[in-house]
Scaffold this motif. Sequence first.
Motif, PDB file in Angstrom:
ATOM      1  N   LEU A 169      -5.174  25.715   0.317  1.00 35.16           N
ATOM      2  CA  LEU A 169      -6.550  25.251   0.347  1.00 35.16           C
ATOM      3  C   LEU A 169      -7.001  24.965   1.778  1.00 35.16           C
ATOM      4  O   LEU A 169      -8.112  25.309   2.174  1.00 35.16           O
ATOM      5  N   GLN A 170      -6.138  24.362   2.581  1.00 34.46           N
ATOM      6  CA  GLN A 170      -6.467  24.101   3.984  1.00 34.46           C
ATOM      7  C   GLN A 170      -6.706  25.408   4.733  1.00 34.46           C
ATOM      8  O   GLN A 170      -7.646  25.528   5.519  1.00 34.46           O
ATOM      9  N   ALA A 171      -5.851  26.412   4.494  1.00 32.22           N
ATOM     10  CA  ALA A 171      -6.001  27.698   5.161  1.00 32.22           C
ATOM     11  C   ALA A 171      -7.308  28.371   4.758  1.00 32.22           C
ATOM     12  O   ALA A 171      -8.022  28.921   5.605  1.00 32.22           O
ATOM     13  N   VAL A 172      -7.638  28.320   3.478  1.00 32.84           N
ATOM     14  CA  VAL A 172      -8.883  28.940   3.001  1.00 32.84           C
ATOM     15  C   VAL A 172     -10.088  28.239   3.619  1.00 32.84           C
ATOM     16  O   VAL A 172     -11.037  28.885   4.062  1.00 32.84           O
ATOM     17  N   ARG A 173     -10.050  26.914   3.673  1.00 38.94           N
ATOM     18  CA  ARG A 173     -11.161  26.177   4.292  1.00 38.94           C
ATOM     19  C   ARG A 173     -11.328  26.578   5.757  1.00 38.94           C
ATOM     20  O   ARG A 173     -12.449  26.696   6.252  1.00 38.94           O
ATOM     21  N   GLU A 212     -18.759  27.014  -2.655  1.00 41.98           N
ATOM     22  CA  GLU A 212     -19.773  25.981  -2.534  1.00 41.98           C
ATOM     23  C   GLU A 212     -19.344  24.981  -1.463  1.00 41.98           C
ATOM     24  O   GLU A 212     -18.240  25.026  -0.968  1.00 41.98           O
ATOM     25  N   THR A 213     -20.222  24.051  -1.138  1.00 38.53           N
ATOM     26  CA  THR A 213     -19.907  23.004  -0.175  1.00 38.53           C
ATOM     27  C   THR A 213     -18.775  22.147  -0.723  1.00 38.53           C
ATOM     28  O   THR A 213     -18.826  21.687  -1.857  1.00 38.53           O
ATOM     29  N   LEU A 214     -17.744  21.947   0.088  1.00 41.40           N
ATOM     30  CA  LEU A 214     -16.608  21.132  -0.340  1.00 41.40           C
ATOM     31  C   LEU A 214     -16.795  19.717   0.165  1.00 41.40           C
ATOM     32  O   LEU A 214     -17.181  19.494   1.294  1.00 41.40           O
ATOM     33  N   GLN A 215     -16.494  18.759  -0.678  1.00 43.22           N
ATOM     34  CA  GLN A 215     -16.622  17.363  -0.283  1.00 43.22           C
ATOM     35  C   GLN A 215     -15.275  16.749  -0.091  1.00 43.22           C
ATOM     36  O   GLN A 215     -14.337  17.055  -0.692  1.00 43.22           O
ATOM     37  N   PRO A 261       0.835  -1.194   0.000  1.00 45.76           N
ATOM     38  CA  PRO A 261       0.000   0.000   0.000  1.00 45.76           C
ATOM     39  C   PRO A 261       0.877   1.254   0.000  1.00 45.76           C
ATOM     40  O   PRO A 261       1.888   1.308   0.692  1.00 45.76           O
ATOM     41  N   GLN A 262       0.462   2.235  -0.796  1.00 47.33           N
ATOM     42  CA  GLN A 262       1.206   3.484  -0.841  1.00 47.33           C
ATOM     43  C   GLN A 262       0.679   4.401   0.249  1.00 47.33           C
ATOM     44  O   GLN A 262      -0.497   4.371   0.595  1.00 47.33           O
ATOM     45  N   ALA A 263       1.569   5.242   0.752  1.00 43.40           N
ATOM     46  CA  ALA A 263       1.156   6.222   1.755  1.00 43.40           C
ATOM     47  C   ALA A 263       0.200   7.205   1.094  1.00 43.40           C
ATOM     48  O   ALA A 263       0.447   7.683   0.003  1.00 43.40           O
ATOM     49  N   ALA A 264      -0.898   7.471   1.760  1.00 44.39           N
ATOM     50  CA  ALA A 264      -1.885   8.397   1.209  1.00 44.39           C
ATOM     51  C   ALA A 264      -1.324   9.808   1.232  1.00 44.39           C
ATOM     52  O   ALA A 264      -0.772  10.259   2.225  1.00 44.39           O
ATOM     53  N   SER A 265      -1.457  10.482   0.115  1.00 39.76           N
ATOM     54  CA  SER A 265      -1.014  11.866   0.021  1.00 39.76           C
ATOM     55  C   SER A 265      -2.082  12.762   0.619  1.00 39.76           C
ATOM     56  O   SER A 265      -3.261  12.581   0.367  1.00 39.76           O
ATOM     57  N   THR A 266      -1.669  13.712   1.422  1.00 37.30           N
ATOM     58  CA  THR A 266      -2.631  14.655   1.981  1.00 37.30           C
ATOM     59  C   THR A 266      -2.548  15.954   1.216  1.00 37.30           C
ATOM     60  O   THR A 266      -1.521  16.270   0.613  1.00 37.30           O
ATOM     61  N   GLU A 267      -3.622  16.708   1.246  1.00 37.98           N
ATOM     62  CA  GLU A 267      -3.623  17.942   0.481  1.00 37.98           C
ATOM     63  C   GLU A 267      -2.635  18.957   1.036  1.00 37.98           C
ATOM     64  O   GLU A 267      -2.302  19.915   0.384  1.00 37.98           O
ATOM     65  N   GLY A 268      -2.122  18.756   2.244  1.00 38.08           N
ATOM     66  CA  GLY A 268      -1.162  19.676   2.821  1.00 38.08           C
ATOM     67  C   GLY A 268       0.259  19.444   2.345  1.00 38.08           C
ATOM     68  O   GLY A 268       1.174  20.116   2.777  1.00 38.08           O
ATOM     69  N   ASP A 269       0.476  18.495   1.446  1.00 38.25           N
ATOM     70  CA  ASP A 269       1.818  18.175   0.979  1.00 38.25           C
ATOM     71  C   ASP A 269       2.388  19.201   0.008  1.00 38.25           C
ATOM     72  O   ASP A 269       3.566  19.202  -0.276  1.00 38.25           O
ATOM     73  N   SER A 270       1.573  20.063  -0.540  1.00 41.91           N
ATOM     74  CA  SER A 270       2.033  21.025  -1.529  1.00 41.91           C
ATOM     75  C   SER A 270       1.642  22.429  -1.090  1.00 41.91           C
ATOM     76  O   SER A 270       0.766  22.605  -0.244  1.00 41.91           O
ATOM     77  N   PRO A 271       2.270  23.459  -1.670  1.00 46.05           N
ATOM     78  CA  PRO A 271       1.863  24.826  -1.328  1.00 46.05           C
ATOM     79  C   PRO A 271       0.381  25.071  -1.619  1.00 46.05           C
ATOM     80  O   PRO A 271      -0.312  25.713  -0.836  1.00 46.05           O
ATOM     81  N   GLU A 272      -0.107  24.516  -2.753  1.00 49.28           N
ATOM     82  CA  GLU A 272      -1.510  24.692  -3.087  1.00 49.28           C
ATOM     83  C   GLU A 272      -2.407  24.004  -2.052  1.00 49.28           C
ATOM     84  O   GLU A 272      -3.446  24.521  -1.673  1.00 49.28           O
ATOM     85  N   GLY A 273      -1.983  22.817  -1.597  1.00 51.89           N
ATOM     86  CA  GLY A 273      -2.759  22.094  -0.591  1.00 51.89           C
ATOM     87  C   GLY A 273      -2.805  22.831   0.733  1.00 51.89           C
ATOM     88  O   GLY A 273      -3.849  22.887   1.383  1.00 51.89           O
ATOM     89  N   ARG A 274      -1.678  23.424   1.128  1.00 48.33           N
ATOM     90  CA  ARG A 274      -1.650  24.201   2.368  1.00 48.33           C
ATOM     91  C   ARG A 274      -2.527  25.438   2.237  1.00 48.33           C
ATOM     92  O   ARG A 274      -3.241  25.812   3.171  1.00 48.33           O
ATOM     93  N   LEU A 296     -11.418  34.122  -3.720  1.00 41.39           N
ATOM     94  CA  LEU A 296     -11.856  32.730  -3.686  1.00 41.39           C
ATOM     95  C   LEU A 296     -12.450  32.343  -5.025  1.00 41.39           C
ATOM     96  O   LEU A 296     -13.324  33.033  -5.538  1.00 41.39           O
ATOM     97  N   PRO A 297     -11.991  31.236  -5.589  1.00 46.26           N
ATOM     98  CA  PRO A 297     -12.644  30.761  -6.815  1.00 46.26           C
ATOM     99  C   PRO A 297     -14.052  30.292  -6.476  1.00 46.26           C
ATOM    100  O   PRO A 297     -14.327  29.887  -5.344  1.00 46.26           O
ATOM    101  N   PRO A 298     -14.948  30.343  -7.442  1.00 42.76           N
ATOM    102  CA  PRO A 298     -16.337  29.939  -7.191  1.00 42.76           C
ATOM    103  C   PRO A 298     -16.470  28.543  -6.582  1.00 42.76           C
ATOM    104  O   PRO A 298     -17.341  28.312  -5.763  1.00 42.76           O
ATOM    105  N   ALA A 299     -15.590  27.634  -6.941  1.00 39.02           N
ATOM    106  CA  ALA A 299     -15.685  26.264  -6.420  1.00 39.02           C
ATOM    107  C   ALA A 299     -15.537  26.223  -4.910  1.00 39.02           C
ATOM    108  O   ALA A 299     -16.133  25.379  -4.243  1.00 39.02           O
TER     109      ALA A 299
END
Length: 144
Positions: free
Chosen positions: A77-81, A141-144, A62-75, A135-138
Amino acid sequence: MKVLNLQCAHAHGFEGWFASHEEFESQLASGLVECPLCGDRKITKLLAAPRLNLGSSKPAEPQAASTEGDSPEGRWLQAVRKVIAQTEDVGDRFADEARKMHYGEAEERGIRGQTTREQAQSLLDEGIPVFSLPLPPALKETLQ
């Protein structure tokens, strides 16, 4: 199901899931595909290596799951959320609400909304701290 590696004009990479390649092309032509980080609709499909199942004799590790915080964009996105979760959306009443709080006419709380550049500059001139967070329109909206 087609999983495509996509990229916007600002080099933000993301995945898109489509029923078929034709469905991707149709949605792209209709302007329905946009970058989840910046809302850009100039999207290109990146090359991807196909996954081949050749019947390996030993099970894959099994590969380690990548989290959205692994990249500048992911960090980002976490801050915006976090900002969205911890603030009240007051829409186009932002300048009025910020002034009411600053002058003690309303209870202080975290707010977000929309202003014109002139309204934002006026708030800053009055000593009311504000900052712009496009903020982009996406993300509105509700994030899943």
